[in-house]
Design an enzyme around this catalytic site. Structure first.
Site, short mmCIF file in Angstrom:
data_model
loop_
_atom_site.label_atom_id
_atom_site.label_comp_id
_atom_site.label_asym_id
_atom_site.label_seq_id
_atom_site.Cartn_x
_atom_site.Cartn_y
_atom_site.Cartn_z
N HIS B 61 28.81 39.42 49.71
CA HIS B 61 29.34 38.87 48.45
C HIS B 61 29.01 39.81 47.29
O HIS B 61 27.98 39.67 46.62
CB HIS B 61 28.78 37.47 48.19
CG HIS B 61 29.57 36.71 47.17
ND1 HIS B 61 29.89 35.38 47.30
CD2 HIS B 61 30.13 37.10 46.01
CE1 HIS B 61 30.60 34.99 46.25
NE2 HIS B 61 30.76 36.02 45.45
N HIS B 180 34.87 29.52 47.27
CA HIS B 180 34.09 29.45 46.01
C HIS B 180 34.14 27.97 45.60
O HIS B 180 35.13 27.51 45.06
CB HIS B 180 34.76 30.36 44.97
CG HIS B 180 34.29 30.17 43.57
ND1 HIS B 180 33.43 31.04 42.95
CD2 HIS B 180 34.56 29.21 42.64
CE1 HIS B 180 33.20 30.64 41.71
NE2 HIS B 180 33.87 29.53 41.50
N ASN B 279 27.90 31.82 37.47
CA ASN B 279 28.67 30.72 38.03
C ASN B 279 28.60 30.75 39.55
O ASN B 279 29.01 31.74 40.15
CB ASN B 279 30.13 30.82 37.58
CG ASN B 279 30.92 29.58 37.96
OD1 ASN B 279 30.34 28.52 38.18
ND2 ASN B 279 32.22 29.72 38.06
N ASP B 306 25.93 38.10 45.41
CA ASP B 306 26.95 37.81 44.38
C ASP B 306 26.77 38.77 43.20
O ASP B 306 26.83 38.37 42.02
CB ASP B 306 26.93 36.35 43.92
CG ASP B 306 28.24 35.97 43.22
OD1 ASP B 306 29.15 36.82 43.10
OD2 ASP B 306 28.36 34.81 42.77
ZN LIG Z 1 32.21 32.65 43.44
ZN LIG Z 2 31.33 36.08 43.44
#
Ligand SMILES: [Zn+2]
Ligand SMILES: [Zn+2]
Lengths: 309, 423
Positions: B61, B180, B279, B306
């Site tokens: 990610h 997501h 987020n 992420d």
């Molecule tokens: Zn996401």
């Molecule tokens: Zn992401």
């Protein structure tokens, strides 16, 4: 105190200090020539990124009484639309020799953001759904003038608590001075359960009520908030008449509060919605006192932030 | 070229390997692992005393921002940061500009990666055209072009009927979908976790239900379609019981979290700190503990960064205008290793979560120490402290709340094929 950004960061001593100062300078407003030279040569920038006439005029009046010069602009025609960042705008204006910035913005935290980047005092004139500290100060001053003490007073706030910066500042301010605050309104416009602990400044000092009567019963002060039917395309209430019928204040509701209890509203009022027309004649309605105290409080804020220079 | 890594604690989750000893690499290929290896000729010796010697991490990610937002990051800089973090394979999310929703963009990414990447890059394409949530992309042609998974990351596919179609159609091509999880009406205009901090800062909160409702819907569709799904970046306590339910039902899914969700809390955003705006948002200490326990229980079994670079242009603005995201490639391993220190995971389990499980999600063989495998080796000193400064961040963007803090655990060296990087 370097800035006035919110009520939450003020101590009760600082609040009392500002109220005392406001009480002292209020007298100037009644002089034949209501003007003193105290802030001569100081330049105050009034940045209003959100439409407001009352607050802006109130600050302007306060500046003029103290002989400070003002520069102002409103969102329309500002650099905002030209894609300039607020930081660029502020830094440019700062270079013009500004001594203090008053800012109103639709985004929460914008005054805090610019305060981080400026060496001069910043005054929050209302930011998003966060706080409106000078409104809370003028509400406090009004109550202090009329009722003298705050200890064990019950303050009821009715309306859209969730999205009201006035409510947020008032909830904190009244508790800091010893009063208890009861809020009520449509349940989806009340603080989320997880948010409630923040609003409880003193143990038991804050209560969320589903029935307006519970909040209003024996209240010393009632503050009705302006209701907005929708915001950002999101409908908040089914209709104004529904709101008026269930959460509007009229003679019946004022029967519930303490005899001599004060009725306040930050304005502008939707007569017939938040307040029934009859209440214009309610003897303890202090809405115009609030406006006058707004000038006094803003004078005190300007003085305490600029006199140290 | 012969390299001998001496006296390290050698761990490989795919082989179940755990021994103190030496690792031999000849011409960029693993040639043996043993308590002690003597090599007759002159060799390049790398001491790993006190260090872990592990296969490269697989981070599924990552936002590399290329094409389209190269001022934030590009394939070169992002993979350089990865290398320094011991991440030797990355899967890059498709929310670029334009989004990776066509074989042409996929090919562009792969070509750029061939020219300039420091580590292996696997492209992920979008589930829907333009990430608009309306129409499926060409799964077959995207697979052919080289994508390893599909995700509308940044957005949830909120049309349940379309998501169901996607789950079914993905089966034709053995393409994993990555969700997501964010119900957009509940999170609309939300800025930070709904709670004390949202009240204090006057910012619209993002409730736990925005995540959990998305998780539950996706799991129900999974049950109905008997497909496979990977749930990205879980952050709230309330999502966990539903993962347990899905395990009991025998659904084919994996769940992911990121180091910031088991390391940091919402208090990071106090004072309108846009650097900590991410987020899903940073949550509470209670959520942090729940995520750690879910990792321990094996309900969440993938850890990814992420990695979401943003420049001051997107971060030094009013809080509500600031972009969501923080960088993470260089912190993935050290922060995750805290789970071992705190007793939530064994070393071996942690490496599964960082190497073999993510590799399984995207259906590739993980880096490993089998004889004949290409060298993808990371030497990690779990006890070494280092201070996070802008200089030691290799990303173009420096957006992390960890700046100025001391982190325990440092990647000392990486051996990737013929190359050796002493960091
Ligand atoms: Zn996401
Ligand atoms: Zn992401």
């Amino acid at each position: 105190m370097r800035h006035l950004l919110d009520i939450q960061s003020l101590s009760s001593e600082e609040i009392h200090g500002l109220l005392n100062l406001a009480e002292n300078v209020k007298e100037i407003l009644y002089r034949p020539i209501p003007k003193v030279p105290t802030l001569r040569g100081k330049l105050v920038l009034l940045l209003f990124y959100e439409p407001s006439t009352r607050t802006k005029f109130s600050f302007e009046r306060a500046c003029k009484v103290l002989s400070a010069d003002t520069m102002s602009f409103s969102a329309k025609g500002s650099s905002l639309e030209k894609g300039e960042t607020i930081l660029d705008t502020i830094k440019n204006l700062y270079a013009l020799g500004v001594n203090l910035v008053v800012i109103r913005h639709s985004l929460s935290g914008t005054p805090h953001f610019i305060a981080k980047h400026l060496k001069i005092p910043v005054v929050n004139a209302g930011d998003g759904i966060h706080e409106h500290p000078t409104q809370a100060l003028l509400d406090l001053l009004t109550v202090r003038e009329k009722l003298r003490t705050f200890t064990d007073r019950k303050v009821a706030i009715i309306g859209d608590i969730k999205h009201s910066r006035v409510a947020h500042s008032d909830i904190l301010a009244f508790q800091k001075l010893g009063a208890s605050v009861f809020v009520t309104g449509p349940a989806h416009l009340l603080p989320e359960p997880k948010e409630i602990p923040f609003f409880e400044v003193k143990p038991g000092g804050f209560k969320v009520c589903l029935k307006p009567r519970e909040a209003l019963q024996d209240a010393d002060v009632v503050i009705a908030l302006r209701i907005q039917k929708e915001r950002h395309g999101e409908a908040f209430i089914p209709s104004l008449r529904e709101y008026a019928q269930n959460f509007g204040l009229g003679p019946r509701e004022l029967e519930w509060i303490k005899p001599g209890g004060l009725l306040m509203h930050p304005g502008p009022i939707n007569w017939g919605v938040e307040l029934a027309h009859e209440l214009e004649k309610y003897p303890f309605q202090v809405i115009l006192d609030q406006v006058e105290n707004g000038v006094a409080v803003r004078m005190a804020v300007l003085l305490s932030l600029l006199s140290g220079e | 070229m012969v390299r001998l890594i001496k006296e390290g604690r050698i761990l490989d989750p795919s082989l179940g390997l755990d021994l103190v000893g030496d690792l031999l690499i000849v011409d960029g290929t693993i040639r043996g692992v043993a308590p002690s290896i003597e090599y007759p000729e002159k060799v390049d010796t790398i001491s790993a005393r006190g260090c872990l010697v592990i296969p490269g991490i697989v981070d599924i990610h990552v936002h590399l921002r290329e094409p389209g937002e190269e001022w934030k990051e590009d394939i070169e800089s992002g993979t350089r940061a990865a290398l320094h973090g011991g991440v030797l394979r990355v899967a890059c999310m498709p929310n670029t500009k334009p989004p990776n929703d066509s074989p042409e963009v996929t090919s562009y990414i792969l070509e750029k990666a061939r020219e300039r990447a420091h580590v292996k890059v696997y492209p992920i394409a979008t589930i829907t055209k333009g990430q608009s949530g309306k129409e499926l992309t060409e799964f077959g042609r995207l697979k052919e072009a080289g994508v390893v998974a599909l995700s509308d990351d940044g957005k949830w596919v909120s049309d349940a009927s379309l998501m169901k179609k996607a789950l079914l159609y993905a089966k034709n091509f053995d393409l994993p979908l990555i969700s997501h999880c964010e119900e957009p009406n509940l999170s609309n205009r939300g800025q930070i976790n709904e709670g004390i901090l949202s009240a204090k800062l006057g910012l619209k909160g993002i409730p736990f239900s925005a995540e959990t409702i998305a998780v539950v819907r996706d799991l129900l569709l999974l049950k109905e379609t008997n497909s496979y799904l990977h749930l990205a970046h879980l952050s709230v306590k309330e999502s966990i019981p539903f993962l347990r339910w899905a395990k009991e039902e025998g659904l084919s899914f994996t769940a992911e979290t990121c180091p910031h969700y088991f390391t940091l809390t919402e208090t990071e955003v106090d004072g309108y700190n846009t650097i900590a705006k991410v987020n899903p948002p940073l949550r509470t200490e209670e959520d942090v503990q729940a995520i750690k326990h879910a990792l321990k229980e094996g309900l969440i079994e993938v850890i990814a960064s992420d990695h979401a670079p943003h420049s001051p242009l997107e971060k030094e603005v009013e809080f509500e205008l600031a972009s969501f995201g923080m960088i993470g490639l260089q912190f993935l391993l050290p922060l995750s290793y805290d789970l071992v220190r705190q007793g939530f995971l064994s070393q071996q389990k942690l490496l599964e979560y960082l190497i073999t499980n993510p590799a399984r999600v995207i259906k590739v063989d993980p880096p490993n120490f089998r004889e004949g495998s290409p060298a993808e080796v990371v030497i990690f000193n779990p006890e070494k402290d280092w201070v996070v400064t802008e200089e030691c961040i290799l990303s173009k963007s420096k957006n992390t709340p960890l700046l100025g803090r001391t982190i325990k655990g440092k990647v000392e060296a990486v051996i990737l094929g013929e190359g050796v990087f002493r960091l």
